[in-house]
Design a protein around this motif. Sequence first.
Motif, PDB file in Angstrom:
ATOM      1  N   SER A 124     -33.381  14.383  12.573  1.00  0.00           N
ATOM      2  CA  SER A 124     -32.799  14.797  11.292  1.00  0.00           C
ATOM      3  C   SER A 124     -33.667  15.864  10.638  1.00  0.00           C
ATOM      4  CB  SER A 124     -32.640  13.583  10.375  1.00  0.00           C
ATOM      5  OG  SER A 124     -33.896  13.007  10.096  1.00  0.00           O
ATOM      6  N   LYS A 125     -33.148  16.434   9.549  1.00  0.00           N
ATOM      7  CA  LYS A 125     -33.833  17.518   8.854  1.00  0.00           C
ATOM      8  C   LYS A 125     -35.074  17.001   8.113  1.00  0.00           C
ATOM      9  CE  LYS A 125     -29.772  20.512   8.411  1.00  0.00           C
ATOM     10  NZ  LYS A 125     -28.926  21.311   7.476  1.00  0.00           N
ATOM     11  N   ILE A 126     -35.836  17.919   7.537  1.00  0.00           N
ATOM     12  CA  ILE A 126     -37.122  17.528   6.943  1.00  0.00           C
ATOM     13  C   ILE A 126     -36.967  16.737   5.643  1.00  0.00           C
ATOM     14  CG2 ILE A 126     -37.399  19.866   5.940  1.00  0.00           C
ATOM     15  CD1 ILE A 126     -40.449  19.508   6.207  1.00  0.00           C
ATOM     16  N   PHE A 127     -35.985  17.100   4.798  1.00  0.00           N
ATOM     17  CA  PHE A 127     -35.872  16.422   3.493  1.00  0.00           C
ATOM     18  C   PHE A 127     -34.546  15.700   3.271  1.00  0.00           C
ATOM     19  CE2 PHE A 127     -38.822  20.062   2.435  1.00  0.00           C
ATOM     20  CZ  PHE A 127     -39.963  19.276   2.371  1.00  0.00           C
ATOM     21  N   CYS A 128     -33.662  15.720   4.290  1.00  0.00           N
ATOM     22  CA  CYS A 128     -32.392  14.995   4.151  1.00  0.00           C
ATOM     23  C   CYS A 128     -32.021  14.471   5.538  1.00  0.00           C
ATOM     24  CB  CYS A 128     -31.287  15.896   3.599  1.00  0.00           C
ATOM     25  SG  CYS A 128     -30.905  17.307   4.656  1.00  0.00           S
ATOM     26  N   SER A 129     -30.990  13.629   5.603  1.00  0.00           N
ATOM     27  CA  SER A 129     -30.708  13.001   6.897  1.00  0.00           C
ATOM     28  C   SER A 129     -29.625  13.728   7.697  1.00  0.00           C
ATOM     29  CB  SER A 129     -30.362  11.533   6.713  1.00  0.00           C
ATOM     30  OG  SER A 129     -29.387  11.418   5.717  1.00  0.00           O
ATOM     31  N   CYS A 130     -29.335  14.985   7.358  1.00  0.00           N
ATOM     32  CA  CYS A 130     -28.420  15.778   8.194  1.00  0.00           C
ATOM     33  C   CYS A 130     -29.055  15.987   9.561  1.00  0.00           C
ATOM     34  CB  CYS A 130     -28.189  17.152   7.571  1.00  0.00           C
ATOM     35  SG  CYS A 130     -27.289  17.100   6.022  1.00  0.00           S
ATOM     36  N   SER A 131     -28.202  16.126  10.585  1.00  0.00           N
ATOM     37  CA  SER A 131     -28.717  16.370  11.929  1.00  0.00           C
ATOM     38  C   SER A 131     -29.448  17.704  11.983  1.00  0.00           C
ATOM     39  CB  SER A 131     -27.561  16.375  12.933  1.00  0.00           C
ATOM     40  OG  SER A 131     -28.034  16.888  14.165  1.00  0.00           O
ATOM     41  N   HIS A 157     -23.325  20.386   9.301  1.00  0.00           N
ATOM     42  CA  HIS A 157     -24.523  19.553   9.270  1.00  0.00           C
ATOM     43  C   HIS A 157     -25.250  19.831   7.958  1.00  0.00           C
ATOM     44  CE1 HIS A 157     -24.689  19.087  13.935  1.00  0.00           C
ATOM     45  NE2 HIS A 157     -23.522  18.796  13.410  1.00  0.00           N
ATOM     46  N   VAL A 158     -24.540  19.597   6.889  1.00  0.00           N
ATOM     47  CA  VAL A 158     -24.999  20.015   5.573  1.00  0.00           C
ATOM     48  C   VAL A 158     -24.688  18.923   4.551  1.00  0.00           C
ATOM     49  CG1 VAL A 158     -24.586  21.729   3.764  1.00  0.00           C
ATOM     50  CG2 VAL A 158     -24.683  22.477   6.128  1.00  0.00           C
ATOM     51  N   CYS A 159     -25.581  18.801   3.548  1.00  0.00           N
ATOM     52  CA  CYS A 159     -25.349  17.844   2.464  1.00  0.00           C
ATOM     53  C   CYS A 159     -25.744  18.511   1.150  1.00  0.00           C
ATOM     54  CB  CYS A 159     -26.166  16.572   2.714  1.00  0.00           C
ATOM     55  SG  CYS A 159     -27.929  16.814   2.471  1.00  0.00           S
ATOM     56  N   PRO A 160     -25.579  17.844   0.014  1.00  0.00           N
ATOM     57  CA  PRO A 160     -25.946  18.486  -1.254  1.00  0.00           C
ATOM     58  C   PRO A 160     -27.416  18.918  -1.291  1.00  0.00           C
ATOM     59  CG  PRO A 160     -24.578  16.579  -1.676  1.00  0.00           C
ATOM     60  CD  PRO A 160     -24.891  16.554  -0.204  1.00  0.00           C
ATOM     61  N   ALA A 161     -28.320  18.162  -0.617  1.00  0.00           N
ATOM     62  CA  ALA A 161     -29.746  18.513  -0.675  1.00  0.00           C
ATOM     63  C   ALA A 161     -30.013  19.826   0.057  1.00  0.00           C
ATOM     64  CB  ALA A 161     -30.590  17.390  -0.082  1.00  0.00           C
ATOM     65  N   CYS A 162     -29.555  19.936   1.328  1.00  0.00           N
ATOM     66  CA  CYS A 162     -29.921  21.127   2.101  1.00  0.00           C
ATOM     67  C   CYS A 162     -29.011  22.318   1.804  1.00  0.00           C
ATOM     68  CB  CYS A 162     -30.004  20.815   3.594  1.00  0.00           C
ATOM     69  SG  CYS A 162     -28.481  20.247   4.328  1.00  0.00           S
ATOM     70  N   SER A 163     -27.987  22.128   0.955  1.00  0.00           N
ATOM     71  CA  SER A 163     -27.223  23.301   0.527  1.00  0.00           C
ATOM     72  C   SER A 163     -27.617  23.697  -0.893  1.00  0.00           C
ATOM     73  CB  SER A 163     -25.715  23.045   0.641  1.00  0.00           C
ATOM     74  OG  SER A 163     -25.345  21.937  -0.149  1.00  0.00           O
TER      75      SER A 163
HETATM   76 ZN   LIG Z   1     -28.743  17.927   4.442  1.00  0.00          ZN
END
Ligand SMILES: [Zn+2]
Lengths: 480, 93
Positions: free
Chosen positions: A19-26, A37-43
């Motif tokens: 997963s990514k460094i600060f969120c659980s997206c792949s 592969h995006v969520c509110p944190a990494c966008s």
């Molecule tokens: Zn994310």
Amino acid sequence: MRYETVIGLEVHVELATKSKIFCSCSAHSYGAEPNTHVCPACSGMPGMLPVVNKRVVDYGMKAGLMLNCDINRITTFDKKSYYYPDLPAAYQTTQWFAPVAVNGLVEIETSKGKKGVRIKQIHMEEDAGKLVHDIREDTTHVDFNRTSVPLIEIVSQPDLSSAEEVEAYLERLKNLLRFARVAECEMAHGTMRCDVNLSVRPEGSDKLGVRTEMKNMNSVEAIKRAIEYETARHIDALENHTEILVQETRRWDDIKGKSYAMRSKETAGDYRYFPDPNVMPVQIDDEWFESIKSSLPEFPEVKQKKYEEALGLSSYDAEQITRSIALCECFEAAYAVTGNAKDAANWMISEVMSILNARQMTYDQLTLDGRALGELIKLVSDGTVGRANGKKILAAMFDDTAISPKIYAETNGMIVSNDTGLIEKTVKAAIAEAPKAVEDYKNGKEKALMAIYGKCMKELRGNCDPQVLKTILIDMINQM
Amino acid sequence: MTREILRRLELLNQLSLTEEEKESVMAFFDAREADAACLESIDTSEVERMVHVMPIMTVVREDVVSQPYSREELQRSAPETDEGYWCVPRVVE
Ligand SMILES: [Zn+2]
């Protein structure tokens, strides 16, 4: 006047986390639809808080220890501000004041001998997204699948002085990081990227010349070409005053074989680094630190030496196997079963590695169970299974790692038969079918025997001790 | 604080300040610089760096993947999207 080149590298390596460094997206979106592969944190949505992925810190530490660094037991994240649409929050979360690892040393070897390259620091950070400019003329399209994929940046001191040394250094980094299984380090896949800081000065001078930074090199060969071009450009400017060198970032165009000025180099102040109030400091306690330290593999050259001195392998064989930690582990497990290192090494090099090559897999992609390989080697060396069938079983074990070689041999009729009656019957029929070959053999043509031998072996599906078959065959012909 | 530095900061922050705003920002920065100078006059060479104002360390999460948001949901407030991409003003010539 003679000049020397002074080179420092900034190497970005994508960590092999899920997963990514600060969120659980792949963290793996190769070939995926944009922004899936995006969520509110990494966008970069307002109000989202980062949560640190433990494995990123694990791998940052491992990389640091493999490169002989000191680990900062309290390591912090900072914001690096810049505006560009590939960075949705308008800052990159990185490490500036207390990076995970500092003060390392990497030993390289070139035609000029051994040399130490000092590592200034290794910091953990998030990757940026991707911009696409060629879908429509009026806008830029943004894909955030890659934002927040974990990276480490390995910053060397300006200790390198030639393209050859840079190549050796990159090769060494790749080898060590792959050995610790923290990263793939494949420039062609973008999982290893490299910026080159270069300056030129009169030989023996202790003052550094004007430094330029080159980006956009996609292979080691391109890096070497870029270093040679840039060195020549600097020397030309100093000798012939063809241009005034300025501190700047340059883009390498590998097709044209030239570098171009991109923008004047930002200074650290321009990024306005400041501690990220959203991520508390990471404290690496003794237990965590020791668990990482004890999980590290031996260095490749330590293993190589051990293979040669303790196990009696040739230096060629030892070098081949220590090219990958996966090969080493498979070999060591197979050896533990068979007790015969040379035999296990032969199987690794002539069979296992050639299957990997034929299937265009990297050595690190080997998933074969070394103990099962050991069982297979034993079956072949004690004559239970023929060598050719042994290879077939190995291929099947690549497809299905759960296969037991013994059971597979039994269920597929690959057990060598001690039934001499069956062998004699087969030989008799083969001789009867090939009177010409028999005649040739009797007239001194040794080779003629091989045709009959081959036919018998095929008929027996390889399940026959070659020596037994040969003896019976010769005896029967001689009795005719 | 000089006009030159302010111009650089405007550029870096993609801001365009009015004359009035510039005056007030410069006065603000001058005051902060005076604060910093005051702090810098203290000898801190023997003081360990403070990593955070609160004595709190971060919690970490395990490396597990989940994908609870759909692209449609995330892009609902976007001014413009196209083929799954966010669209922004063109950034290259
Ligand atoms: Zn994310």
